[in-house]
Design a protein around this motif. Structure first.
Motif, PDB file in Angstrom:
ATOM      1  N   ILE A 117       0.843  -1.196   0.000  1.00 49.58           N
ATOM      2  CA  ILE A 117       0.000   0.000   0.000  1.00 49.58           C
ATOM      3  C   ILE A 117       0.874   1.240   0.000  1.00 49.58           C
ATOM      4  O   ILE A 117       0.649   2.182  -0.766  1.00 49.58           O
ATOM      5  CB  ILE A 117      -0.938  -0.006   1.220  1.00 49.58           C
ATOM      6  CG1 ILE A 117      -1.825  -1.261   1.191  1.00 49.58           C
ATOM      7  CG2 ILE A 117      -1.804   1.250   1.244  1.00 49.58           C
ATOM      8  CD1 ILE A 117      -2.615  -1.490   2.452  1.00 49.58           C
ATOM      9  N   SER A 118       1.893   1.241   0.860  1.00 46.36           N
ATOM     10  CA  SER A 118       2.824   2.372   0.871  1.00 46.36           C
ATOM     11  C   SER A 118       4.135   1.964   1.526  1.00 46.36           C
ATOM     12  O   SER A 118       4.165   1.095   2.404  1.00 46.36           O
ATOM     13  CB  SER A 118       2.230   3.585   1.594  1.00 46.36           C
ATOM     14  OG  SER A 118       2.045   3.301   2.971  1.00 46.36           O
ATOM     15  N   LEU A 140      -9.699  -4.276   1.959  1.00 48.29           N
ATOM     16  CA  LEU A 140      -8.360  -4.810   1.720  1.00 48.29           C
ATOM     17  C   LEU A 140      -8.281  -6.297   2.056  1.00 48.29           C
ATOM     18  O   LEU A 140      -7.529  -7.047   1.405  1.00 48.29           O
ATOM     19  CB  LEU A 140      -7.336  -4.037   2.561  1.00 48.29           C
ATOM     20  CG  LEU A 140      -7.044  -2.601   2.142  1.00 48.29           C
ATOM     21  CD1 LEU A 140      -6.156  -1.911   3.175  1.00 48.29           C
ATOM     22  CD2 LEU A 140      -6.383  -2.563   0.764  1.00 48.29           C
ATOM     23  N   ARG A 161       1.162  -2.836   4.206  1.00 46.75           N
ATOM     24  CA  ARG A 161       0.872  -3.832   3.175  1.00 46.75           C
ATOM     25  C   ARG A 161      -0.153  -4.859   3.665  1.00 46.75           C
ATOM     26  O   ARG A 161      -0.360  -5.026   4.860  1.00 46.75           O
ATOM     27  CB  ARG A 161       2.155  -4.559   2.755  1.00 46.75           C
ATOM     28  CG  ARG A 161       2.908  -5.201   3.919  1.00 46.75           C
ATOM     29  CD  ARG A 161       4.185  -5.860   3.443  1.00 46.75           C
ATOM     30  NE  ARG A 161       5.061  -6.257   4.548  1.00 46.75           N
ATOM     31  CZ  ARG A 161       6.136  -7.017   4.410  1.00 46.75           C
ATOM     32  NH1 ARG A 161       6.474  -7.465   3.213  1.00 46.75           N
ATOM     33  NH2 ARG A 161       6.885  -7.332   5.463  1.00 46.75           N
TER      34      ARG A 161
END
Length: 254
Positions: free
Chosen positions: A114-115, A203, A142
């Protein structure tokens, strides 16, 4: 599926409320395999037209099955039969990474990143990691998957003095820290119940509001230095956490 959603069979007053009858009918179809994992259900208005039941009744039955984890709703897509999830038992006495734990079970592991970024620490990161005012942290966010199934969301924070470049982490965080001589040897872990919000539920491929487990871990080197502050959300339908308890030494029992 057309035979499942018919108006017949709802005329027995001794079978309980209509929503409960529909709920049982769908649950039995899932259990018998008539509705297989991943199958989509008709839209609410279509089920109401097929069964002759009100949309309120349909909604109550569906929401009960969503709450029990048998169905999952996805925004803009509809309602689906939930994938069958193998429950995993995780020992709390071992300090292992997600990758190591799944590998021991013979399962494949991958991540949906995700980042990965460096930034100024938030107050809770300063407290947990014991940072100075001018220090920065690496943040890794993540979704951890096993055999393609999302099981956990992992949000890790580490001082840049421990992990200078977030791009170094591709798979196991602990493997990366091991190569840097910074792998934690002990940790304090706190587990609490949580209901998953819309973003986290999406998610993990489950419905908003379902039960999850929130795990907060602070990892230490042998010197006592804090190297890791990780907050994870695990699917409640996939994990059982186990710990071995021993009798206190004689003289310490109360």
């Amino acid at each position: 599926m057309d035979q499942l959603f018919t108006a017949t069979g709802f005329d027995d007053p001794g079978s309980g409320p209509l929503y409960l009858q529909l709920q049982r009918r769908i649950a039995e179809a899932i259990a018998s395999g008539r509705l297989s994992p991943g199958s989509s259900l008709p839209a609410e208005r279509d089920m109401a037209a097929m069964t002759g039941l009100s949309r309120v009744t349909i909604r109550n039955a569906i929401q009960a099955l969503v709450a029990s984890g048998q169905l999952v709703q996805r925004r803009g897509s509809g309602t689906f039969v939930a994938q069958k999830v193998e429950r995993l038992e995780q020992a709390l006495s071992l300090l292992t990474s997600f990758t190591e734990d799944m590998s021991r079970r013979g399962k494949s592991v991958d991540s949906q990143w995700i980042s990965r970024m460096i930034g100024a620490p938030a107050p809770e990161e300063v407290m947990a990691l014991g940072l100075g005012a001018d220090e920065h942290v690496v943040r890794l966010e993540r979704v951890r998957r096993s055999d393609g199934l999302p099981l956990a969301i992992e949000r890790a924070s580490l001082p840049t003095t421990v992990l200078p470049d977030p791009g170094l982490v591709e798979g196991s965080l602990y493997l990366t820290l091991d190569t840097l001589g910074m792998r934690p040897v002990r940790a304090v872990q706190r587990i609490s119940a949580a209901n998953l919000g819309p973003r986290d539920a999406e998610l993990l491929g489950v419905s908003p509001g379902v039960a999850g487990l929130r795990i907060e871990r602070i990892g230490y080197l042998a010197t006592g230095r804090v190297v890791e502050f990780t907050r994870s959300l695990y699917r409640g339908d996939a994990y059982d956490f186990a710990v071995e308890l021993k009798l206190a030494p004689e003289g310490q029992a109360k």
